[in-house]
Design an enzyme around this catalytic site. Structure first.
Site, PDB file in Angstrom:
ATOM      1  N   ARG A  93      80.253 -82.831  24.485  1.00  0.00           N
ATOM      2  CA  ARG A  93      79.682 -81.955  23.453  1.00  0.00           C
ATOM      3  C   ARG A  93      78.229 -81.586  23.739  1.00  0.00           C
ATOM      4  O   ARG A  93      77.867 -80.407  23.640  1.00  0.00           O
ATOM      5  CB  ARG A  93      79.843 -82.590  22.072  1.00  0.00           C
ATOM      6  CG  ARG A  93      81.280 -82.567  21.562  1.00  0.00           C
ATOM      7  CD  ARG A  93      81.396 -83.220  20.196  1.00  0.00           C
ATOM      8  NE  ARG A  93      81.018 -84.622  20.255  1.00  0.00           N
ATOM      9  CZ  ARG A  93      80.851 -85.401  19.187  1.00  0.00           C
ATOM     10  NH1 ARG A  93      81.013 -84.899  17.969  1.00  0.00           N
ATOM     11  NH2 ARG A  93      80.537 -86.661  19.314  1.00  0.00           N
TER      12      ARG A  93
ATOM     13  N   ASN B   4      84.599 -82.559  18.311  1.00  0.00           N
ATOM     14  CA  ASN B   4      85.742 -83.372  18.729  1.00  0.00           C
ATOM     15  C   ASN B   4      86.839 -83.283  17.687  1.00  0.00           C
ATOM     16  O   ASN B   4      86.560 -83.150  16.492  1.00  0.00           O
ATOM     17  CB  ASN B   4      85.346 -84.852  18.856  1.00  0.00           C
ATOM     18  CG  ASN B   4      84.589 -85.150  20.125  1.00  0.00           C
ATOM     19  OD1 ASN B   4      84.557 -84.353  21.052  1.00  0.00           O
ATOM     20  ND2 ASN B   4      83.976 -86.324  20.173  1.00  0.00           N
TER      21      ASN B   4
END
Length: 755
Positions: free
Chosen positions: A20, A38
């Site tokens: 990320r 996520n």
């Protein structure tokens, strides 16, 4: 040109690897707005920007992904513009369908190692240092998505400094779930064997090193369980460890403080160095060099040594660069590795003098992986920490299967679509602690991967505990022949659909005719097989006793070859027979508790006993290993053997080989040369029979599997001979050739039959 909006879905190993923050920084670089999050299937990205920027952004997600990421799929769909004004990392989204891949545990990265050893760094000598590029993963995860509350770090609240790193997308510890420091994280303590802390007012790692230097045995809690450690140069300490662990002859693994000290003891090729220093940090089997000077009893009489480098920060703090320590699994022989503190103190208290423990829970145990290099590629003997639970990619999508594996070196396997997830090494299901560990591990991995099996696959042996477990699941059962599963495992790794000619060489596997198979030449695909040839059956007087005492097989061979006069032959075995040999021969002749076995492993046992190398064993495969060690460095000759067709099935009979070995011994031939002759003869005979089957079927793809193919002398000769005759050999490259790879083969066969 007007902006576009896209939704990007990514699957693979993309959680817990810095994915990320990587996407966040890449988006800012391209001027992209939106968010990344996520979820239970992987990572989702909402992205808005001009078309050229979006195109470059999507390409670089794949091209520049973090080192530990493994992208399985990336899909892009157009969507309406939402008018995002910046790019954000959003909180993880829980979901009902969990298909995200979980990263294996990863060795300390260079940057964390540098900080660990830097006196000016706030994490100086902190044994739980980690970042998104390294640290524990699989062993601390309780559930997904991979967020701190769902790991064993949930009890450690981050201090302001750690929280600031965790919240900063520009920091490499952004959302590093095990992030911690000396002010807020787990700690190590040194205990005596009664569990009482040792307070000495000094660094716990310095104190632990002092115990090793004094010749004491240290139990060390690491990433996936406990190790037992002693100084590898201290002969008496190694001998004490052997005696207390009840491990008479089996080699120990060693941890080297540096690659340089490893190279002072062993030859290290470029590929072996890559494995030693890889993020997985397995034990690598290396050849001892002329400078080898460690305790003789570490790997007695063995030209190889299993070596690993430090993979946890604690190892780096414990071992100086010049140190070499025995670092063996924390268990009594044949039991599972200890990983829970109370259990470790109870089970290892009679072995270890001191315990170096920490207060971060290990949720899922994982023993060290073991690998060697064959033809310049990895060849796994145990696939566990560092590799599990990364999947094996299958040729096509299958129904979800639970394959329960075999009895020895057990692993199990779960399939989902085109992915097969092989478990960490469980061990031998011959005692209750291992079986309990096995049942718990199945439940955990099913939960973690959210796989609901539609069918269960098991071995045909009715008495295996794994088979009985399969019967208790209530699922439809697919029973798979042991050696067909071995061949199918290699086929699955190489995405072969068959038919192939499979050479399945091991010690024992249940045969449909009620005999014990293990020297098999199969024509097989992923659904069915035909037994095209096999080794001639040998009697096993006493059943399992004959496996533990190879002289039993050998004395029956001598009686068959020479009749009552076999004692007149001047052979090593005839001078070493125990008092009860006549009872054994009589029982075999009357077929009392004397199963028939075609196992290639039994040929090795018989040869080792006849040559006087090994009459009884203390660990699995010992006679065969010592026979191979005797043959090292010699060019073998091809002895006479019998190859005949009976009712359309080829039978390879080695009795003439044994007669030739006996005759040569009586004529004064050297045992090492005869050991080499045995290996070369088996390789040549196997190749000749394979060629006959290939000529009859037109099949050129030859698959090699089974524990006997851990014998490098045999394996290399067979592969070279096959290649000389334009046959194409395939061997294991992702899973072990022993029964540790069996479950993969069971899974794909059951999946294909259930399609």
């Amino acid at each position: 040109m007007s902006d576009r909006g896209v939704r990007i879905q990514i699957t693979g190993i993309v959680q817990g690897v810095g994915f990320r923050p990587f996407v966040y920084n890449l988006a800012r670089q391209y001027g992209i707005t939106g968010w990344v999050s996520n979820n239970a299937t992987g990572v989702t990205i909402a992205a808005e920007g001009n078309p050229a920027a979006l195109t470059g952004f999507v390409k670089d997600i794949t091209r520049q992904a973090p080192p530990l990421a493994a992208i399985d799929s990336l899909t892009v769909k157009e969507c309406r513009l939402q008018g995002y004004t910046d790019f954000q990392i959003r909180a993880s989204v829980a979901g009902s369908v969990k298909t995200v891949l979980i990263s294996p545990d990863v060795a300390t990265c260079p940057r964390c190692r540098e900080e660990l050893l830097n006196p000016a760094d706030r994490r100086y000598r902190y044994p739980f240092i980690n970042c998104t590029d390294c640290g524990p993963r699989f062993t601390i995860i309780k559930d997904i998505p991979y967020d701190r509350p769902l790991t064993t770090m949930r009890n450690f609240a981050m201090c302001p400094a750690c929280q600031a790193e965790y919240d900063n997308p520009a920091d490499r510890r952004f959302h590093a779930q095990p992030n911690a420091c000396p002010d807020c994280g787990p700690v190590y303590r040194l205990l005596d064997k009664a569990g009482t802390p040792v307070e000495a007012g000094q660094d716990v790692f310095d104190l632990a090193r002092e115990q090793i230097a004094a010749g004491r045995i240290l139990a060390i809690k690491g990433i996936g369980g406990y190790h037992l450690a002693v100084n590898a140069r201290d002969q008496s300490a190694v001998a004490r460890l052997r005696a207390r662990k009840v491990r008479e002859d089996k080699p120990f693994a060693v941890m080297a403080g540096s690659l340089a000290i490893c190279k002072s003891q062993c030859a290290v090729s470029a590929v072996e160095e890559q494995l030693l220093t890889s993020p997985a940090r397995p034990i690598v089997l290396l050849t001892k060099n002329e400078g080898y000077n460690l305790a003789d009893s570490i790997a007695p009489g063995n030209p190889c040594l299993g070596v690993m480098l430090p993979y946890a920060p604690a190892h780096i703090l414990l071992l100086a660069p010049a140190n070499m320590w025995v670092m063996t699994s924390g268990n009594v022989s044949d039991e599972p590795i200890a990983y829970q503190d109370e259990d470790a103190l109870a089970r290892l208290g009679a072995i270890a003098d001191y315990f170096l423990v920490h207060n971060r829970e290990i949720y899922c145990r994982a023993d060290d992986s073991v690998v060697r290099v064959v033809f310049n590629k990895p060849y796994y003997l145990r696939r566990s920490r560092g590799y599990v639970p990364a999947p094996v990619s299958l040729a096509r999508e299958l129904p979800s299967v639970l394959a329960v594996g075999g009895e020895l070196k057990n692993t199990f396997c779960l399939t989902r679509g085109r992915q097969a997830f092989l478990s960490a090494h469980i061990g031998d299901l011959e005692n209750m602690p291992t079986y309990q560990s096995y049942v718990a591990a199945i439940a955990h991995l099913q939960k973690l991967l959210a796989i609901e099996p539609q069918v269960v696959a098991c071995d045909q042996h009715p008495e295996y505990l794994s088979t009985k477990f399969a019967q208790e699941t209530g699922l439809p059962i697919v029973s798979v022949q042991h050696h067909h599963a071995h061949i199918a495992a290699v086929m699955a790794e190489h995405q072969l659909t068959g038919p192939v000619i499979g050479l399945a060489f091991d010690g024992t596997g249940y045969g449909p005719d009620g005999a014990l198979w293990g020297g098999e030449f199969l024509v097989a695909d992923l659904r069915e097989y035909r037994r095209a040839g096999h080794l001639a059956y040998l009697p096993l007087p006493g059943g399992a006793q004959a496996v533990r005492q190879p002289w039993r097989i050998a004395v029956c061979l001598l009686k068959e070859l020479y009749g009552e006069s076999f004692l007149d032959h001047a052979l090593p075995l005839t001078a070493q027979l125990p008092a009860n040999w006549q009872l054994v021969v009589t029982a075999a002749e009357k077929k009392i508790n004397t199963p028939r076995a075609s196992g290639a492993g039994r040929l090795f046992d018989a040869a080792a006993a006849l040559l006087g190398i090994r009459q009884s064993i203390h660990y699995e495969g010992q006679a065969a290993i010592e026979l191979e060690m005797a043959a090292q460095g010699r060019v073998g000759r091809i002895l006479a053997y019998d190859l005949t067709a009976v009712a359309g099935t080829w039978i390879l009979d080695f009795k003439p080989v044994f007669a030739g070995l006996c005759q040569a011994m009586e004529q004064g031939a050297a045992v090492p040369q005869l050991a080499a002759d045995f290996h070369t003869t088996l390789a040549a005979a196997a190749c000749e029979l394979t060629r006959k089957i290939s000529k009859a079927t037109g099949i050129k793809e030859i698959v090699l599997s089974g524990g006997v193919f851990q014998n490098m002398t045999l394996l290399t000769q067979v592969i070279r001979m096959l290649a000389q005759h334009k046959l194409v050999p395939y061997l294991h490259r992702q899973t072990p050739p022993n029964d540790g790879g069996l479950a993969l083969g069971q899974a794909v066969i059951a999946g294909e039959r259930s399609r």
